[in-house]
Design a protein around this motif. Structure first.
Motif, PDB file in Angstrom:
ATOM      1  N   ASP A 152     -43.159  -8.562  51.731  1.00  0.00           N
ATOM      2  CA  ASP A 152     -43.288  -9.945  52.179  1.00  0.00           C
ATOM      3  C   ASP A 152     -43.518 -10.021  53.684  1.00  0.00           C
ATOM      4  O   ASP A 152     -44.374 -10.768  54.151  1.00  0.00           O
ATOM      5  CB  ASP A 152     -42.051 -10.761  51.806  1.00  0.00           C
ATOM      6  N   CYS A 153     -42.766  -9.240  54.446  1.00  0.00           N
ATOM      7  CA  CYS A 153     -42.949  -9.248  55.908  1.00  0.00           C
ATOM      8  C   CYS A 153     -44.319  -8.701  56.292  1.00  0.00           C
ATOM      9  O   CYS A 153     -44.942  -9.190  57.238  1.00  0.00           O
ATOM     10  CB  CYS A 153     -41.839  -8.458  56.605  1.00  0.00           C
ATOM     11  N   GLN A 154     -44.781  -7.709  55.572  1.00  0.00           N
ATOM     12  CA  GLN A 154     -46.115  -7.188  55.849  1.00  0.00           C
ATOM     13  C   GLN A 154     -47.169  -8.277  55.610  1.00  0.00           C
ATOM     14  O   GLN A 154     -48.077  -8.464  56.421  1.00  0.00           O
ATOM     15  CB  GLN A 154     -46.412  -5.963  54.990  1.00  0.00           C
ATOM     16  N   THR A 155     -47.028  -8.999  54.521  1.00  0.00           N
ATOM     17  CA  THR A 155     -47.991 -10.044  54.205  1.00  0.00           C
ATOM     18  C   THR A 155     -47.894 -11.202  55.188  1.00  0.00           C
ATOM     19  O   THR A 155     -48.905 -11.668  55.712  1.00  0.00           O
ATOM     20  CB  THR A 155     -47.780 -10.552  52.762  1.00  0.00           C
ATOM     21  N   TRP A 156     -46.669 -11.681  55.457  1.00  0.00           N
ATOM     22  CA  TRP A 156     -46.480 -12.801  56.386  1.00  0.00           C
ATOM     23  C   TRP A 156     -47.008 -12.473  57.772  1.00  0.00           C
ATOM     24  O   TRP A 156     -47.589 -13.316  58.438  1.00  0.00           O
ATOM     25  CB  TRP A 156     -45.002 -13.152  56.508  1.00  0.00           C
ATOM     26  N   SER A 157     -46.763 -11.249  58.235  1.00  0.00           N
ATOM     27  CA  SER A 157     -47.157 -10.901  59.605  1.00  0.00           C
ATOM     28  C   SER A 157     -48.593 -10.403  59.701  1.00  0.00           C
ATOM     29  O   SER A 157     -49.167 -10.378  60.784  1.00  0.00           O
ATOM     30  CB  SER A 157     -46.224  -9.822  60.163  1.00  0.00           C
ATOM     31  N   GLY A 158     -49.156  -9.979  58.571  1.00  0.00           N
ATOM     32  CA  GLY A 158     -50.487  -9.389  58.608  1.00  0.00           C
ATOM     33  C   GLY A 158     -50.469  -8.033  59.284  1.00  0.00           C
ATOM     34  O   GLY A 158     -51.479  -7.568  59.808  1.00  0.00           O
ATOM     35  N   SER A 159     -49.310  -7.390  59.273  1.00  0.00           N
ATOM     36  CA  SER A 159     -49.133  -6.114  59.954  1.00  0.00           C
ATOM     37  C   SER A 159     -48.272  -5.194  59.094  1.00  0.00           C
ATOM     38  O   SER A 159     -47.974  -5.491  57.952  1.00  0.00           O
ATOM     39  CB  SER A 159     -48.485  -6.361  61.321  1.00  0.00           C
ATOM     40  N   ALA A 160     -47.847  -4.083  59.671  1.00  0.00           N
ATOM     41  CA  ALA A 160     -47.070  -3.092  58.927  1.00  0.00           C
ATOM     42  C   ALA A 160     -45.596  -3.466  58.795  1.00  0.00           C
ATOM     43  O   ALA A 160     -44.905  -2.954  57.922  1.00  0.00           O
ATOM     44  CB  ALA A 160     -47.179  -1.730  59.609  1.00  0.00           C
ATOM     45  N   ARG A 178     -19.749 -16.013  63.786  1.00  0.00           N
ATOM     46  CA  ARG A 178     -19.273 -17.354  64.071  1.00  0.00           C
ATOM     47  C   ARG A 178     -18.416 -17.791  62.904  1.00  0.00           C
ATOM     48  O   ARG A 178     -18.908 -17.923  61.786  1.00  0.00           O
ATOM     49  CB  ARG A 178     -20.441 -18.327  64.196  1.00  0.00           C
ATOM     50  N   GLY A 179     -17.156 -18.015  63.133  1.00  0.00           N
ATOM     51  CA  GLY A 179     -16.282 -18.448  62.054  1.00  0.00           C
ATOM     52  C   GLY A 179     -16.290 -17.443  60.928  1.00  0.00           C
ATOM     53  O   GLY A 179     -16.111 -16.258  61.146  1.00  0.00           O
ATOM     54  N   SER A 180     -16.540 -17.918  59.729  1.00  0.00           N
ATOM     55  CA  SER A 180     -16.553 -17.020  58.581  1.00  0.00           C
ATOM     56  C   SER A 180     -17.959 -16.543  58.250  1.00  0.00           C
ATOM     57  O   SER A 180     -18.154 -15.825  57.291  1.00  0.00           O
ATOM     58  CB  SER A 180     -15.965 -17.728  57.365  1.00  0.00           C
ATOM     59  N   THR A 181     -18.944 -16.956  59.041  1.00  0.00           N
ATOM     60  CA  THR A 181     -20.318 -16.539  58.777  1.00  0.00           C
ATOM     61  C   THR A 181     -20.625 -15.295  59.589  1.00  0.00           C
ATOM     62  O   THR A 181     -20.634 -15.319  60.795  1.00  0.00           O
ATOM     63  CB  THR A 181     -21.315 -17.645  59.179  1.00  0.00           C
ATOM     64  N   SER A 182     -20.859 -14.202  58.900  1.00  0.00           N
ATOM     65  CA  SER A 182     -21.243 -12.991  59.615  1.00  0.00           C
ATOM     66  C   SER A 182     -22.667 -12.630  59.232  1.00  0.00           C
ATOM     67  O   SER A 182     -23.204 -13.096  58.245  1.00  0.00           O
ATOM     68  CB  SER A 182     -20.304 -11.839  59.276  1.00  0.00           C
ATOM     69  N   LEU A 183     -23.290 -11.806  60.056  1.00  0.00           N
ATOM     70  CA  LEU A 183     -24.655 -11.412  59.778  1.00  0.00           C
ATOM     71  C   LEU A 183     -24.728 -10.638  58.483  1.00  0.00           C
ATOM     72  O   LEU A 183     -23.921  -9.795  58.197  1.00  0.00           O
ATOM     73  CB  LEU A 183     -25.178 -10.510  60.904  1.00  0.00           C
ATOM     74  N   ALA A 184     -25.737 -10.911  57.739  1.00  0.00           N
ATOM     75  CA  ALA A 184     -26.005 -10.187  56.511  1.00  0.00           C
ATOM     76  C   ALA A 184     -27.489  -9.932  56.458  1.00  0.00           C
ATOM     77  O   ALA A 184     -28.269 -10.744  56.899  1.00  0.00           O
ATOM     78  CB  ALA A 184     -25.579 -11.012  55.303  1.00  0.00           C
ATOM     79  N   ALA A 185     -27.867  -8.807  55.939  1.00  0.00           N
ATOM     80  CA  ALA A 185     -29.290  -8.486  55.839  1.00  0.00           C
ATOM     81  C   ALA A 185     -29.753  -8.833  54.436  1.00  0.00           C
ATOM     82  O   ALA A 185     -29.861  -7.984  53.582  1.00  0.00           O
ATOM     83  CB  ALA A 185     -29.527  -7.022  56.140  1.00  0.00           C
ATOM     84  N   ALA A 186     -29.971 -10.080  54.221  1.00  0.00           N
ATOM     85  CA  ALA A 186     -30.499 -10.509  52.934  1.00  0.00           C
ATOM     86  C   ALA A 186     -32.018 -10.504  53.035  1.00  0.00           C
ATOM     87  O   ALA A 186     -32.565 -10.058  54.025  1.00  0.00           O
ATOM     88  CB  ALA A 186     -29.982 -11.905  52.626  1.00  0.00           C
ATOM     89  N   SER A 187     -32.657 -11.001  52.039  1.00  0.00           N
ATOM     90  CA  SER A 187     -34.103 -11.169  52.140  1.00  0.00           C
ATOM     91  C   SER A 187     -34.311 -12.298  53.127  1.00  0.00           C
ATOM     92  O   SER A 187     -34.147 -13.459  52.791  1.00  0.00           O
ATOM     93  CB  SER A 187     -34.685 -11.523  50.781  1.00  0.00           C
ATOM     94  N   VAL A 188     -34.626 -11.964  54.354  1.00  0.00           N
ATOM     95  CA  VAL A 188     -34.576 -12.935  55.441  1.00  0.00           C
ATOM     96  C   VAL A 188     -35.921 -13.353  55.991  1.00  0.00           C
ATOM     97  O   VAL A 188     -36.002 -13.972  57.027  1.00  0.00           O
ATOM     98  CB  VAL A 188     -33.697 -12.420  56.605  1.00  0.00           C
ATOM     99  N   ILE A 189     -36.984 -13.024  55.341  1.00  0.00           N
ATOM    100  CA  ILE A 189     -38.273 -13.400  55.891  1.00  0.00           C
ATOM    101  C   ILE A 189     -38.405 -14.888  55.871  1.00  0.00           C
ATOM    102  O   ILE A 189     -39.162 -15.499  56.507  1.00  0.00           O
ATOM    103  CB  ILE A 189     -39.434 -12.740  55.165  1.00  0.00           C
TER     104      ILE A 189
END
Length: 164
Positions: free
Chosen positions: A31-39, A153-164
């Protein structure tokens, strides 16, 4: 000095309430490759309230075609996508790191979805790389070690989900 950025044509601008550049990761998913038009695409995940984006930013939602529905923000004039939000990381915003004015200073602190990386891409030694999406704990650790500002922030921590 505030961190600033904007779209390609200059119509939409933003400020990030940080003193230093945020930690950036490279995503090699299809998805990131397609969205960015790059690798790959470069992202910085930030608490939503750190990004002050021009009110005129265009907003659109993608629901039906994505596993993770998302809201995208950018410029309707030049079609630059600046950031997005999704329910996998509530309270966070995923910034397109290449839109920062100081993008020439970016060095990714991690690479995700490397199993989809283009065969000619060489990943740097010593930089964490994950074949797919790392666990939230793994991702938090990588970003914390890199000196990421305001990653919890609070109870929200970073997560590496499908984030595109």
């Amino acid at each position: 000095m505030p961190i600033t950025g904007g779209c390609r044509c200059g119509t939409i601008r933003y400020d990030i309430a940080l003193d230093a550049l945020p930690s950036v990761y490279a995503c090699h998913c299809l998805d990131c490759q397609t969205w960015s038009g790059s690798a790959f695409a470069l992202h910085a995940m930030l608490p939503d309230d750190l990004l002050a984006l021009d009110r005129d930013a265009h907003c659109f939602r993608i629901d039906e075609v994505e596993q993770m529905p998302s809201e995208h923000l950018g410029c309707a004039r030049c079609m630059t996508r600046i950031a997005n939000r999704n329910s996998a990381v509530p309270g966070m915003i995923i910034l397109r790191a290449g839109t920062m004015d100081r993008s020439d200073e970016i060095i990714p602190v991690a690479h995700i979805w490397t199993r989809r990386a283009q065969p000619w891409v060489t990943l740097p030694e010593g930089v964490p790389a994950f074949g797919e999406t790392p666990t939230p704990e793994q991702f938090q650790t990588v970003l914390s070690k890199s000196g990421a500002a305001a990653i919890k922030r609070g109870s929200t921590s970073l997560a590496a989900a499908s984030v595109i």
